[in-house]
Write a protein that holds these residues in place. Structure first.
Motif, PDB file in Angstrom:
ATOM      1  N   GLY A  81       0.969  -0.898   0.057  1.00 29.17           N
ATOM      2  CA  GLY A  81       0.044  -0.083   0.028  1.00 29.17           C
ATOM      3  C   GLY A  81       0.830   1.273  -0.031  1.00 29.17           C
ATOM      4  O   GLY A  81       0.389   2.192  -0.385  1.00 29.17           O
ATOM      5  N   ILE A  82       2.082   0.997   0.632  1.00 33.71           N
ATOM      6  CA  ILE A  82       3.002   2.187   0.638  1.00 33.71           C
ATOM      7  C   ILE A  82       3.191   2.689  -0.895  1.00 33.71           C
ATOM      8  O   ILE A  82       3.253   4.035  -1.295  1.00 33.71           O
ATOM      9  CB  ILE A  82       4.206   1.982   1.488  1.00 33.71           C
ATOM     10  N   GLN A  92       0.313   4.456  -2.561  1.00 35.45           N
ATOM     11  CA  GLN A  92       0.066   5.708  -1.728  1.00 35.45           C
ATOM     12  C   GLN A  92       0.964   6.707  -2.455  1.00 35.45           C
ATOM     13  O   GLN A  92       0.544   7.825  -2.728  1.00 35.45           O
ATOM     14  CB  GLN A  92       0.533   5.497  -0.210  1.00 35.45           C
ATOM     15  N   LYS A  93       2.200   6.363  -2.647  1.00 35.70           N
ATOM     16  CA  LYS A  93       3.172   7.354  -3.429  1.00 35.70           C
ATOM     17  C   LYS A  93       2.704   7.501  -4.935  1.00 35.70           C
ATOM     18  O   LYS A  93       2.698   8.730  -5.294  1.00 35.70           O
ATOM     19  CB  LYS A  93       4.522   6.595  -3.394  1.00 35.70           C
ATOM     20  N   LEU A 124      -0.452  10.154  -4.048  1.00 36.83           N
ATOM     21  CA  LEU A 124      -0.034  11.348  -3.750  1.00 36.83           C
ATOM     22  C   LEU A 124       0.727  12.153  -4.660  1.00 36.83           C
ATOM     23  O   LEU A 124       0.472  13.116  -4.754  1.00 36.83           O
ATOM     24  CB  LEU A 124       0.518  11.119  -2.493  1.00 36.83           C
ATOM     25  N   ASN A 126     -10.087  12.863   5.620  1.00 38.01           N
ATOM     26  CA  ASN A 126      -9.169  12.044   4.530  1.00 38.01           C
ATOM     27  C   ASN A 126     -10.100  12.549   3.161  1.00 38.01           C
ATOM     28  O   ASN A 126     -10.930  11.664   2.768  1.00 38.01           O
ATOM     29  CB  ASN A 126      -9.364  10.462   4.744  1.00 38.01           C
ATOM     30  N   ASN A 129      -7.334  10.903  -0.509  1.00 34.75           N
ATOM     31  CA  ASN A 129      -7.242   9.478  -0.641  1.00 34.75           C
ATOM     32  C   ASN A 129      -8.590   8.948  -0.743  1.00 34.75           C
ATOM     33  O   ASN A 129      -8.844   7.646  -0.679  1.00 34.75           O
ATOM     34  CB  ASN A 129      -6.498   8.789   0.461  1.00 34.75           C
ATOM     35  N   ALA A 174      -6.915   4.522  -5.385  1.00 34.83           N
ATOM     36  CA  ALA A 174      -7.160   4.859  -3.643  1.00 34.83           C
ATOM     37  C   ALA A 174      -8.193   3.617  -2.968  1.00 34.83           C
ATOM     38  O   ALA A 174      -7.734   3.385  -1.897  1.00 34.83           O
ATOM     39  CB  ALA A 174      -7.815   6.118  -3.842  1.00 34.83           C
ATOM     40  N   MET A 183      -5.737   0.806  -2.393  1.00 38.21           N
ATOM     41  CA  MET A 183      -4.732   1.088  -1.288  1.00 38.21           C
ATOM     42  C   MET A 183      -5.644   1.016  -0.062  1.00 38.21           C
ATOM     43  O   MET A 183      -5.144   0.260   0.962  1.00 38.21           O
ATOM     44  CB  MET A 183      -4.354   2.525  -1.343  1.00 38.21           C
ATOM     45  N   TYR A 191      -4.668  -1.737   3.441  1.00 40.49           N
ATOM     46  CA  TYR A 191      -4.404  -1.055   4.857  1.00 40.49           C
ATOM     47  C   TYR A 191      -5.486  -1.439   5.414  1.00 40.49           C
ATOM     48  O   TYR A 191      -5.137  -1.439   6.962  1.00 40.49           O
ATOM     49  CB  TYR A 191      -4.476   0.541   4.653  1.00 40.49           C
ATOM     50  N   THR A 207      -5.379  10.524   7.305  1.00 37.95           N
ATOM     51  CA  THR A 207      -4.153   9.834   7.552  1.00 37.95           C
ATOM     52  C   THR A 207      -3.399  10.363   7.944  1.00 37.95           C
ATOM     53  O   THR A 207      -2.726   9.843   9.192  1.00 37.95           O
ATOM     54  CB  THR A 207      -3.539   9.457   5.810  1.00 37.95           C
TER      55      THR A 207
END
Length: 303
Positions: free
Chosen positions: A32-33, A36-37, A40, A102, A105, A202, A205, A209, A264
């Motif tokens: 998920g990291i 997320q990158k 974002l 939030n 995302n 999104a 992800m 998470y 987040t």
């Protein structure tokens, strides 16, 4: 109404598929990291560009920025008052769980398919929201709980905001709108290509998470936190919709924002202020699922 329900079910399906893939070890939560990158730094800024392009800057956008600030400030103060007799970590937990939305995302991907015209209003609100979650809220928490965990002051907080690609994109597009610059269609089509994947990534992800493991004592605490947040959120949504003399699409946007899940950054702050990571993860996951239901119901009743 049917379109809204189908879209929400599609979002839920993507979340569940991602969660299933995590459970059968096709993906890991840490994947998920990477998503997320991508979101974002690429798909979310592209969505903001598409949403803000050709927008006319009106006083209502500045009103939305102010509402983003004021609603966060009001909720964090109420949270501090509700658990004023608790110790500092628990009072901080209540305060961070009430303030911060939030938006990048979750809320923007949620409305992207329904009402792309709402993105400038939601984005403007997020500018005020960002000012609080990246610095204002920790300073208020420190003041009310008599801690000194936040080293931010106003100028440093403002500079830190520009580390967020989405906030920087907001400022750039807002500035272009102020001087009347509109991106041509051949340029905008490139941004549309990237923004088209934003909602799927999104929600996927979110599924990676998603965490549903928690002990009974922590569950009771989470239920109180969520009940307080959404009781206040529903009250705020009613005020926004029935008492503010604003256009329909703006009031609808505010209703969805009031019901949005915990941000987040707020979750990160909860952990930083000595709450258990497992509690914070479950709280964030549960908040997303509750918000998905409430935001869908809100649209069903409004439309």
């Amino acid at each position: 109404m049917l379109i809204v329900l189908l879209q929400s079910l599609q979002f839920l399906l993507v979340i569940m598929v991602a969660y299933l893939f995590k459970k059968i070890r096709i993906f890991k939560a840490t994947d998920g990291i990477v998503l997320q990158k991508i979101i974002l730094n690429l798909t979310l800024p592209a969505t903001i560009v598409v949403g803000f392009n050709a927008v006319t800057v009106e006083p209502i956008l500045f009103i939305m920025i102010s509402l983003g600030l004021v609603s966060n400030l009001g909720l964090v103060l109420i949270g501090g008052y509700v658990w004023r007799k608790k110790d500092a970590p628990n009072q901080s937990l209540m305060m961070f769980s009430q303030a911060g939305y939030n938006i990048g995302n979750f809320t923007i991907p949620f409305v992207q398919g329904f009402f792309p015209a709402a993105i400038p209003y939601i984005g403007s609100f997020d500018m005020g929201n960002a000012l609080m979650i990246f610095g204002g809220t920790p300073m208020v928490v420190d003041k009310m709980t008599q801690q000194r965990r936040s080293n931010n002051h106003l100028f440093r907080t403002f500079l830190n905001l520009f580390r967020s690609p989405s906030f920087t994109t907001y400022i750039i597009m807002f500035s272009l709108a102020l001087v009347g610059i509109v991106l041509p269609e051949n340029v905008l089509s490139i941004f549309r290509l990237f923004s088209s994947g934003n909602a799927f990534l999104a929600m996927f992800m979110v599924g990676l998470y998603l965490d549903i493991r928690i002990d009974a004592n922590a569950l009771k605490k989470v239920l109180v936190l969520l009940f307080t947040r959404y009781a206040l959120g529903i009250g705020l949504a009613l005020v926004f919709y029935f008492f503010l003399p604003l256009p329909d699409i703006v009031r609808m946007s505010l209703v969805l924002l009031a019901l949005a899940p915990i941000g987040t950054v707020a979750t990160i702050n909860i952990i930083a202020y000595e709450s258990e990571r497992s509690l914070a993860s479950f709280l964030a996951s549960a908040s997303i699922m509750v918000s998905l239901v409430l935001m869908t119901l809100a649209l069903v009743f409004i439309l």
